[in-house]
Scaffold this active site. Structure first.
Site, PDB file in Angstrom:
ATOM      1  N   ASP A 104       4.191 -14.091  12.110  1.00 52.42           N
ATOM      2  CA  ASP A 104       2.880 -14.564  11.656  1.00 52.42           C
ATOM      3  C   ASP A 104       1.862 -13.420  11.760  1.00 52.42           C
ATOM      4  O   ASP A 104       1.316 -13.153  12.835  1.00 52.42           O
ATOM      5  CB  ASP A 104       2.483 -15.764  12.534  1.00 52.42           C
ATOM      6  CG  ASP A 104       1.175 -16.389  12.109  1.00 52.42           C
ATOM      7  OD1 ASP A 104       0.409 -15.760  11.358  1.00 52.42           O
ATOM      8  OD2 ASP A 104       0.904 -17.525  12.557  1.00 52.42           O
TER       9      ASP A 104
ATOM     10  N   HIS B 284      -2.521   9.675  -1.337  1.00 47.84           N
ATOM     11  CA  HIS B 284      -2.599   8.369  -2.003  1.00 47.84           C
ATOM     12  C   HIS B 284      -2.423   8.538  -3.506  1.00 47.84           C
ATOM     13  O   HIS B 284      -1.708   7.803  -4.153  1.00 47.84           O
ATOM     14  CB  HIS B 284      -3.984   7.754  -1.783  1.00 47.84           C
ATOM     15  CG  HIS B 284      -4.005   6.745  -0.682  1.00 47.84           C
ATOM     16  ND1 HIS B 284      -3.089   5.749  -0.582  1.00 47.84           N
ATOM     17  CD2 HIS B 284      -4.849   6.582   0.360  1.00 47.84           C
ATOM     18  CE1 HIS B 284      -3.356   5.018   0.470  1.00 47.84           C
ATOM     19  NE2 HIS B 284      -4.417   5.502   1.069  1.00 47.84           N
TER      20      HIS B 284
ATOM     21  N   LYS C 121      -7.960  -0.927  11.065  1.00 49.44           N
ATOM     22  CA  LYS C 121      -7.236  -1.330   9.841  1.00 49.44           C
ATOM     23  C   LYS C 121      -6.054  -0.386   9.617  1.00 49.44           C
ATOM     24  O   LYS C 121      -4.962  -0.803   9.227  1.00 49.44           O
ATOM     25  CB  LYS C 121      -8.202  -1.305   8.650  1.00 49.44           C
ATOM     26  CG  LYS C 121      -7.669  -1.944   7.390  1.00 49.44           C
ATOM     27  CD  LYS C 121      -6.910  -1.006   6.474  1.00 49.44           C
ATOM     28  CE  LYS C 121      -6.444  -1.688   5.201  1.00 49.44           C
ATOM     29  NZ  LYS C 121      -5.693  -0.787   4.322  1.00 49.44           N
TER      30      LYS C 121
ATOM     31  N   GLU D 248       0.815  -1.220   0.000  1.00 47.66           N
ATOM     32  CA  GLU D 248       0.000   0.000   0.000  1.00 47.66           C
ATOM     33  C   GLU D 248       0.845   1.265   0.000  1.00 47.66           C
ATOM     34  O   GLU D 248       1.669   1.473   0.902  1.00 47.66           O
ATOM     35  CB  GLU D 248      -0.950  -0.010   1.220  1.00 47.66           C
ATOM     36  CG  GLU D 248      -1.913   1.164   1.192  1.00 47.66           C
ATOM     37  CD  GLU D 248      -3.028   1.061   2.216  1.00 47.66           C
ATOM     38  OE1 GLU D 248      -3.419  -0.065   2.590  1.00 47.66           O
ATOM     39  OE2 GLU D 248      -3.502   2.124   2.652  1.00 47.66           O
TER      40      GLU D 248
HETATM   41  C1  MEV Z   1      -6.309   2.960   4.624  1.00 42.53           C
HETATM   42  O1  MEV Z   1      -5.463   1.845   4.308  1.00 42.53           O
HETATM   43  C2  MEV Z   1      -6.374   3.160   6.120  1.00 42.53           C
HETATM   44  C3  MEV Z   1      -7.364   4.216   6.593  1.00 42.53           C
HETATM   45  O2  MEV Z   1      -8.650   3.924   6.038  1.00 42.53           O
HETATM   46  C4  MEV Z   1      -7.389   4.178   8.086  1.00 42.53           C
HETATM   47  C5  MEV Z   1      -8.465   5.037   8.710  1.00 42.53           C
HETATM   48  O3  MEV Z   1      -9.501   5.299   8.088  1.00 42.53           O
HETATM   49  O4  MEV Z   1      -8.263   5.416   9.885  1.00 42.53           O
HETATM   50  C6  MEV Z   1      -6.992   5.592   6.080  1.00 42.53           C
END
Ligand code: MEV
Length: 421
Positions: A272, A370, A256, A81
């Site tokens: 792992d 991004h 995430k 990413e």
């Molecule tokens: C993207 O990989 C991760 C985010 O969505 C985390 C978040 O929303 O806090 C930007």
């Protein structure tokens, strides 16, 4: 890393220049450089898993500026990413000079033995608990060198369930020292199971560690000064945290973002990542409600304070950490002397990553950053090479039109104008 200034503008350097800076700063030898270049040899891959036909590679980048408990770290991250490594580095820089404070518990992982076929639960549970010391001693015979190293089986508990089936769960708590522990714990519970069958008259079905490692937890905290990040970002991040606290749909994405950092370092070190992910998300739901793993609030001076706590069962010995040549060099670059130290670094990366994502979300949004990085991939897909990549990418960003078809047009234009000169 003693000389952080060597890493200023690291992102602008060529790959070879970065490797040279890294070589000097992390004391890498020829063998390490070869490992970074060659990756995982097919012969080793063929030993690691079955039916091998190739290897799968991920980009490996270095997160800079991370200071944890007063020590500076260079942190290799393996991720597909864009923005993740840059974001972690930038967040870590904003946390300087104090950096992150991190702690971890004793590296204890529980192994579970499911005992079924019992007509009652109280008396077999009682028999197990009466034999507790003897069972721990016997279980330690299956714990390899751990007891000699100050680890091994340290406790035993029993849980009883009537629903959805009558069963006892015997839980052996194993101090795994610097290992992730899956092999050690699974060997212990498989080894001790026949003794439990004798003792209870039941049948031991599952004998396996739990990835919800609530005894092996790391915590990291950080203060971002209001004069560095601004009051709007402080208040915005606290409001974003409130959203994640209130709504599991947001909490999943919030977490995430944390795992973007944690998994990238976990993978790079040959650990792992599925075990870590499973533990993290189960920990987030431990209260019965899925919650954000981090907390953000304001201190008395108006600074932003963040804290992250999660189970991190990681090793610096054994498994792929020792087999995978790149993982070995990665561990050398991080320089953690124990699994706990590694966990504290990784937990701090998770917190830095979370801050970076929230900061972007409460200000410009994440798409701009991004897209800037994505545009380079698109330029490459269109056939750009060398200096063309940046020129095609920045034209697309300026136009707000990041597509392969547009990249091809820009590239044709560039090449045409060059050949006319
Ligand atoms: C993207 O990989 C991760 C985010 O969505 C985390 C978040 O929303 O806090 C930007």
């Amino acid at each position: 890393m003693n000389d952080r200034s060597a890493f200023s503008g690291f992102y602008k350097k060529s790959v070879d220049e970065r490797i040279e800076i890294l070589r000097k700063s992390a004391g890498l030898g020829e063998e390490d450089l070869k490992r970074l270049k060659d990756g995982l040899p097919i012969e080793l891959a063929n030993i690691m898993v079955e039916n091998v036909v190739g290897t799968f590679q991920l980009p490996l980048g270095i997160a800079t500026n991370l200071r944890v408990n007063g020590k500076d770290y260079l942190v290799p991250m393996a991720t597909e990413e864009a923005s993740v490594i840059a974001a972690a580095s930038h967040a870590a820089k904003l946390a300087l000079p104090e950096g992150f404070r991190a702690t971890s518990t004793r590296p204890v992982v529980r192994g579970q033995v499911q005992i079924i076929g019992l007509s009652d639960l109280a008396s077999p549970a009682q028999r197990i608990m009466s034999a507790k010391e003897e069972l721990i001693e016997e279980a330690n015979r299956f714990a390899g060198s751990l007891p000699k190293m100050g680890g091994g089986v340290i406790d035993l508990k029993v849980k009883a369930f009537e629903e959805p089936r009558r069963m006892l769960i015997a839980e052996f708590y194993v101090d795994c020292r610097d290992a992730m522990g899956a092999n050690a714990v699974n060997t212990v519970v498989e080894g001790i199971a026949p003794r439990l069958e004798d003792l209870t008259g039941g049948r031991c079905l599952l004998r396996i560690l739990s990835n919800l490692a609530t005894e092996r937890v790391s915590r990291s905290s950080v203060v971002f000064r209001r004069d560095v990040i601004g009051d709007e970002v402080v208040d915005g991040i606290i409001a974003a945290y409130d959203f994640a606290y209130a709504d599991p749909y947001r909490a999943a994405t919030h977490n995430k973002g944390i795992m973007n950092g944690i998994s990238a370092v976990t993978i790079a070190t040959g650990n792992d990542s599925r075990a870590v992910e499973a533990g993290a998300h189960a920990y987030a739901a431990l209260s019965g409600r899925y919650l954000p793993l981090s907390k953000w609030w304001k201190d008395g001076k108006g600074n932003l304070v963040g804290e992250l706590e999660l189970p991190l069962a990681l090793g610096i010995v054994g498994g792929a950490t020792k087999i995978h040549p790149v993982a070995q060099t990665v561990l050398k670059i991080i320089g953690a002397k124990s699994a706990n130290e590694l966990a504290e670094v990784i937990c701090s990366v998770g917190l830095a990553q979370n801050f970076a994502a929230l900061r972007a979300l409460v200000s410009e949004g994440i798409q701009r950053g991004h897209m800037r990085l994505h545009s380079r991939n698109v330029a490459i897909m269109a056939g750009a090479v060398g200096a063309e990549i940046e020129r095609v990418a920045s034209t697309m960003v300026a136009e707000g039109n990041i597509r392969v078809s547009r990249a091809k047009e820009i590239l044709e234009g560039l090449r045409g104008s060059c050949s006319e000169q």
